[in-house]
Design a protein around this motif. Structure first.
Motif, PDB file in Angstrom:
ATOM      1  N   ALA A 298       0.827  -1.213   0.000  1.00  0.00           N
ATOM      2  CA  ALA A 298       0.000   0.000   0.000  1.00  0.00           C
ATOM      3  C   ALA A 298       0.860   1.261   0.000  1.00  0.00           C
ATOM      4  CB  ALA A 298      -0.938  -0.008   1.204  1.00  0.00           C
ATOM      5  N   MET A 299       1.984   1.241   0.709  1.00  0.00           N
ATOM      6  CA  MET A 299       2.882   2.399   0.686  1.00  0.00           C
ATOM      7  C   MET A 299       3.441   2.607  -0.716  1.00  0.00           C
ATOM      8  SD  MET A 299       4.937   2.460   4.332  1.00  0.00           S
ATOM      9  CE  MET A 299       5.686   0.832   4.138  1.00  0.00           C
ATOM     10  N   CYS A 303      -0.586   4.990  -0.839  1.00  0.00           N
ATOM     11  CA  CYS A 303      -1.712   5.138   0.071  1.00  0.00           C
ATOM     12  C   CYS A 303      -1.223   5.695   1.409  1.00  0.00           C
ATOM     13  CB  CYS A 303      -2.369   3.776   0.343  1.00  0.00           C
ATOM     14  SG  CYS A 303      -3.212   3.024  -1.061  1.00  0.00           S
ATOM     15  N   THR A 304      -2.089   6.402   2.087  1.00  0.00           N
ATOM     16  CA  THR A 304      -1.856   6.712   3.488  1.00  0.00           C
ATOM     17  C   THR A 304      -2.254   5.482   4.282  1.00  0.00           C
ATOM     18  OG1 THR A 304      -2.288   9.077   3.202  1.00  0.00           O
ATOM     19  CG2 THR A 304      -2.517   8.182   5.423  1.00  0.00           C
ATOM     20  N   VAL A 305      -1.295   4.875   4.973  1.00  0.00           N
ATOM     21  CA  VAL A 305      -1.524   3.604   5.651  1.00  0.00           C
ATOM     22  C   VAL A 305      -1.860   3.832   7.115  1.00  0.00           C
ATOM     23  CG1 VAL A 305      -0.437   1.433   6.378  1.00  0.00           C
ATOM     24  CG2 VAL A 305      -0.025   2.330   4.076  1.00  0.00           C
ATOM     25  N   ILE A 306      -2.896   3.134   7.574  1.00  0.00           N
ATOM     26  CA  ILE A 306      -3.270   3.140   8.985  1.00  0.00           C
ATOM     27  C   ILE A 306      -3.212   1.700   9.484  1.00  0.00           C
ATOM     28  CG2 ILE A 306      -5.073   3.643  10.676  1.00  0.00           C
ATOM     29  CD1 ILE A 306      -6.165   5.737   8.729  1.00  0.00           C
ATOM     30  N   ILE A 319       6.008   0.362   8.700  1.00  0.00           N
ATOM     31  CA  ILE A 319       5.632   1.671   8.159  1.00  0.00           C
ATOM     32  C   ILE A 319       6.412   2.817   8.790  1.00  0.00           C
ATOM     33  CG2 ILE A 319       3.330   0.813   7.624  1.00  0.00           C
ATOM     34  CD1 ILE A 319       2.225   2.372   9.954  1.00  0.00           C
ATOM     35  N   ASP A 320       6.921   2.627  10.007  1.00  0.00           N
ATOM     36  CA  ASP A 320       7.670   3.673  10.714  1.00  0.00           C
ATOM     37  C   ASP A 320       6.846   4.970  10.694  1.00  0.00           C
ATOM     38  OD1 ASP A 320      10.074   4.295  12.180  1.00  0.00           O
ATOM     39  OD2 ASP A 320      10.709   5.488  10.467  1.00  0.00           O
ATOM     40  N   ASP A 321       7.435   6.092  10.234  1.00  0.00           N
ATOM     41  CA  ASP A 321       6.680   7.348  10.219  1.00  0.00           C
ATOM     42  C   ASP A 321       6.123   7.659   8.827  1.00  0.00           C
ATOM     43  OD1 ASP A 321       9.034   7.967   8.935  1.00  0.00           O
ATOM     44  OD2 ASP A 321       9.366   9.859   9.991  1.00  0.00           O
ATOM     45  N   ALA A 322       6.001   6.603   7.990  1.00  0.00           N
ATOM     46  CA  ALA A 322       5.414   6.777   6.662  1.00  0.00           C
ATOM     47  C   ALA A 322       3.935   6.400   6.654  1.00  0.00           C
ATOM     48  CB  ALA A 322       6.176   5.933   5.634  1.00  0.00           C
ATOM     49  N   GLY A 323       3.365   6.250   7.821  1.00  0.00           N
ATOM     50  CA  GLY A 323       1.954   5.941   7.968  1.00  0.00           C
ATOM     51  C   GLY A 323       1.518   6.322   9.369  1.00  0.00           C
ATOM     52  N   PHE A 324       0.313   5.923   9.750  1.00  0.00           N
ATOM     53  CA  PHE A 324      -0.231   6.254  11.059  1.00  0.00           C
ATOM     54  C   PHE A 324      -0.580   4.990  11.824  1.00  0.00           C
ATOM     55  CE2 PHE A 324      -1.654   9.986   8.444  1.00  0.00           C
ATOM     56  CZ  PHE A 324      -0.795  10.916   9.029  1.00  0.00           C
ATOM     57  N   LEU A 325      -0.407   5.037  13.133  1.00  0.00           N
ATOM     58  CA  LEU A 325      -0.770   3.930  14.006  1.00  0.00           C
ATOM     59  C   LEU A 325      -1.942   4.334  14.879  1.00  0.00           C
ATOM     60  CD1 LEU A 325       2.781   2.793  15.169  1.00  0.00           C
ATOM     61  CD2 LEU A 325       1.321   1.657  13.484  1.00  0.00           C
ATOM     62  N   ALA A 326      -2.814   3.358  15.138  1.00  0.00           N
ATOM     63  CA  ALA A 326      -3.956   3.579  16.016  1.00  0.00           C
ATOM     64  C   ALA A 326      -4.068   2.396  16.960  1.00  0.00           C
ATOM     65  CB  ALA A 326      -5.247   3.724  15.202  1.00  0.00           C
ATOM     66  N   LEU A 341      -8.604  11.122   5.973  1.00  0.00           N
ATOM     67  CA  LEU A 341      -9.568  11.514   4.943  1.00  0.00           C
ATOM     68  C   LEU A 341      -9.602  13.025   4.754  1.00  0.00           C
ATOM     69  CD1 LEU A 341     -12.543   9.075   5.719  1.00  0.00           C
ATOM     70  CD2 LEU A 341     -11.019   9.033   3.726  1.00  0.00           C
ATOM     71  N   SER A 342      -9.184  13.764   5.771  1.00  0.00           N
ATOM     72  CA  SER A 342      -9.148  15.221   5.643  1.00  0.00           C
ATOM     73  C   SER A 342      -7.904  15.692   4.896  1.00  0.00           C
ATOM     74  CB  SER A 342      -9.195  15.870   7.027  1.00  0.00           C
ATOM     75  OG  SER A 342      -7.987  15.645   7.742  1.00  0.00           O
ATOM     76  N   GLY A 343      -7.001  14.734   4.580  1.00  0.00           N
ATOM     77  CA  GLY A 343      -5.819  15.084   3.790  1.00  0.00           C
ATOM     78  C   GLY A 343      -4.512  15.065   4.545  1.00  0.00           C
ATOM     79  N   GLU A 344      -4.536  14.725   5.841  1.00  0.00           N
ATOM     80  CA  GLU A 344      -3.284  14.683   6.607  1.00  0.00           C
ATOM     81  C   GLU A 344      -2.393  13.557   6.083  1.00  0.00           C
ATOM     82  OE1 GLU A 344      -1.720  14.036  11.207  1.00  0.00           O
ATOM     83  OE2 GLU A 344      -3.788  14.677  10.833  1.00  0.00           O
ATOM     84  N   ARG A 345      -1.123  13.871   5.878  1.00  0.00           N
ATOM     85  CA  ARG A 345      -0.166  12.891   5.355  1.00  0.00           C
ATOM     86  C   ARG A 345       0.930  12.630   6.388  1.00  0.00           C
ATOM     87  NH1 ARG A 345      -0.483   9.690   0.820  1.00  0.00           N
ATOM     88  NH2 ARG A 345       1.564  10.264   0.013  1.00  0.00           N
ATOM     89  N   PRO A 346       1.544  11.449   6.365  1.00  0.00           N
ATOM     90  CA  PRO A 346       2.617  11.134   7.316  1.00  0.00           C
ATOM     91  C   PRO A 346       3.877  11.946   7.041  1.00  0.00           C
ATOM     92  CG  PRO A 346       2.371   9.386   5.693  1.00  0.00           C
ATOM     93  CD  PRO A 346       1.226  10.321   5.475  1.00  0.00           C
ATOM     94  N   ASN A 347       4.810  11.918   7.987  1.00  0.00           N
ATOM     95  CA  ASN A 347       6.040  12.710   7.871  1.00  0.00           C
ATOM     96  C   ASN A 347       6.902  12.263   6.694  1.00  0.00           C
ATOM     97  OD1 ASN A 347       5.407  14.258  10.116  1.00  0.00           O
ATOM     98  ND2 ASN A 347       6.389  12.843  11.530  1.00  0.00           N
ATOM     99  N   THR A 348       7.002  10.955   6.486  1.00  0.00           N
ATOM    100  CA  THR A 348       7.787  10.405   5.371  1.00  0.00           C
ATOM    101  C   THR A 348       6.852   9.950   4.266  1.00  0.00           C
ATOM    102  OG1 THR A 348       9.599   9.678   6.798  1.00  0.00           O
ATOM    103  CG2 THR A 348       9.387   8.557   4.684  1.00  0.00           C
ATOM    104  N   GLU A 349       7.205  10.255   3.025  1.00  0.00           N
ATOM    105  CA  GLU A 349       6.381   9.821   1.909  1.00  0.00           C
ATOM    106  C   GLU A 349       6.327   8.292   1.862  1.00  0.00           C
ATOM    107  OE1 GLU A 349       4.419  11.245  -0.476  1.00  0.00           O
ATOM    108  OE2 GLU A 349       4.617  12.963   0.885  1.00  0.00           O
ATOM    109  N   PRO A 350       5.135   7.714   1.772  1.00  0.00           N
ATOM    110  CA  PRO A 350       5.016   6.255   1.755  1.00  0.00           C
ATOM    111  C   PRO A 350       5.836   5.595   0.649  1.00  0.00           C
ATOM    112  CG  PRO A 350       2.876   7.266   2.092  1.00  0.00           C
ATOM    113  CD  PRO A 350       3.826   8.382   1.782  1.00  0.00           C
TER     114      PRO A 350
END
Length: 378
Positions: A298-299, A303-306, A319-326, A341-350
Motif C-alpha cells: 500500500a505504501m 496510500c496513506t496507511v493506517i 511503516i515507521d513514520d510513513a503511515g499512522f498507528l492507532a 480523509l481530511s488530507g493529513e499525510r505522514p512525515n515520510t512519503e510512503p
C-alpha cells in the motif's frame, strides 16, 4: 554459491507469501550466476526436474492436498519430510547452504538430519512465531504444535526473521537475539507503480484474510462513524475467510451501508494492486502480523496507511513514520481515519519508505546472510 531451498510448495504453481519469497530471492540469485535448486512437491506439469526462471526445481514428492479442515495437514508435512530425506541427503554435500521453509516445521527437522556430518549450514526463515496462538489454531492439540515449534527453534541452525517483532518472539523459545538476522519480506515496487488504478476503486481500502485477529469489524464501524465528514468516501473490503459472513451482515446494518462493498477474494494479484493504486487510504487494524506485506504494498501504491499498534504486530516497524498507528479500538481507528480523509499525510512519503522493501534490496540482504553462514561469520 550453490544454494538450495526446501519448500513443499513452489511458486508460482502454488501461491503464498513464503513460497513467493523463495521465488523472488532465488530467481535474482540465479540471475547473478548462483546455482539455485528448490526441493518441493510436484505441482508443475512435466518431468520431476525442470528449469524454471534460472532455478532447478526438483520434485521429491507428488502434489497433494495441503489442508485438512482448513488447517495445514500434519500428515502432508510428515509425508513430504520423509520423502525429502533421501533426495536431500544425496545432494547435501553439493550445496553450500540449505534454506528450509519454516512452516510446517517438519521439513526443517528433516533438512537438519540431512546436514549431519556435512559442512553445509542450515538456514530457516521465520515469518511468524505462534506461541500461544496454537491454542486458537489447534485447540486441544495445541501442546503438540507448541512442542514442534519449540523443537524447531532449538534445532541447531541459522535463523532469519522477517521482522524484529518476530525475532523477539523467537527468543522466547530458542536462540538469543544476537543470533537472529532480520531480512524483511519484499515487494516488486516497479510492478506496483506501473499498475493502472482501478476504474471502480474506493477511497478507503482493506485487503487481507477475514479472520478475527485482522479486526476488519473495527474498520467497518470506524468508517461508518466518520463517513459523514467525507460524503464522497467509499470503503472496499478485499478478502475472504471465516469472518466473511459475519462482516457482511455487519456491513449491511451500517448507517452508510451503501458506501461499503465486500469484494471477496480477488484471484488476480494485479486486481488487488489496482485497487490499492486507486485508494487514498489503506487500513488494516490487525493485531497479529509477523511482517505485514500489505502495508508495504500500500505504501508503494502511495496510500496513506493506517495500522494497529500492538506488541504482536510488526506494523510499526514496517511503516515507521510513513503511515499512522492507532490502538485497535473503534474510537482510535475512527479518529486517525478522519484525519487521513481530511488530507493529513505522514512525515515520510510512503513511496520512499516502500523502496527498502523492494525485492532487489531484500535479495541482496539475504545473499549476505547466506555468505556469512557459509563462512561461519553469522
Amino acid at each position: 554459491m550453490n544454494i538450495s531451498f526446501v519448500s513443499n510448495v513452489v511458486y508460482p504453481f502454488v501461491t503464498g507469501g513464503a513460497e513467493k519469497r523463495i521465488h523472488e530471492i532465488g530467481t535474482r540469485l540465479a540471475a547473478e550466476g548462483h546455482d539455485v535448486t528448490v526441493y518441493g512437491r510436484h505441482f508443475w506439469d512435466g518431468p520431476e526436474v525442470i528449469t524454471h526462471e534460472g532455478m532447478t526445481l526438483r520434485a521429491v514428492a507428488s502434489g497433494t492436498e495441503l489442508y485438512a479442515d482448513e488447517r495445514r495437514s500434519i500428515t502432508e508435512a510428515i509425508d513430504f519430510s520423509t520423502r525429502l530425506l533421501p533426495h536431500l541427503r544425496r545432494n547435501a554435500d553439493d550445496h553450500d547452504v540449505i534454506i528450509a521453509s519454516l512452516f510446517p516445521y517438519f521439513p526443517v527437522l528433516a533438512s537438519r538430519l540431512t546436514t549431519l556430518g556435512t559442512d553445509t549450514p542450515l538456514i530457516t526463515t521465520w515469518h511468524e512465531v505462534w506461541l500461544d496462538y496454537w491454542d486458537d489454531y489447534l485447540g486441544h492439540l495445541a501442546p503438540f504444535g507448541k512442542a514442534i515449534e519449540r523443537l524447531t527453534a532449538k534445532t541447531p541452525h541459522y535463523p532469519i526473521a522477517v521482522s524484529s517483532v518476530t525475532a523477539d518472539r523467537l527468543t522466547e523459545i530458542g536462540p538469543s537475539r544476537d543470533r537472529i538476522e532480520v531480512v524483511p519480506n519484499g515487494i516488486d515496487v516497479a510492478q506496483i507503480e506501473s499498475t493502472e488504478p482501478a476504474d471502480d476503486g474506493f477511497t478507503v481500502l482493506y485487503a487481507g484474510r477475514l479472520i478475527e485477529d485482522k479486526n476488519a469489524d473495527l474498520l467497518l464501524e470506524a468508517f461508518d462513524r466518520v463517513a459523514h465528514t467525507a460524503p464522497n468516501a467509499t470503503l472496499g473490503i478485499i478478502g475472504d475467510g471465516p469472518e466473511h459472513d459475519r462482516l457482511e451482515q455487519q456491513a449491511q446494518t451500517l448507517e452508510h451501508a451503501d458506501r461499503v462493498t465486500m469484494l471477496g477474494f480477488l484471484e488476480e494479484y494485479d486486481d488487488v494492486l489496482a485497487h490499492m493504486r486507486a485508494a487514498d487510504v489503506f487500513v488494516s487494524p490487525s493485531t497479529r502480523e509477523g511482517f505485514g506485506i500489505t502495508f508495504a504494498e500500500a505504501m508503494a501504491a502511495d496510500c496513506t496507511v493506517i495500522a494497529a499498534e500492538h506488541p504482536e504486530s510488526a506494523a510499526s516497524e514496517v511503516i515507521d513514520d510513513a503511515g499512522f498507528l492507532a490502538s485497535p479500538t473503534v474510537d482510535d481507528v475512527a479518529d486517525v481515519l478522519e484525519r487521513a480523509l481530511s488530507g493529513e499525510r505522514p512525515n515520510t512519503e510512503p513511496t520512499t519508505r516502500a523502496q527498502r522493501y523492494d525485492w532487489d534490496s531484500v535479495a541482496e540482504q539475504a545473499e549476505q546472510c547466506y555468505r556469512r553462514a557459509i563462512d561461519g561469520n553469522w
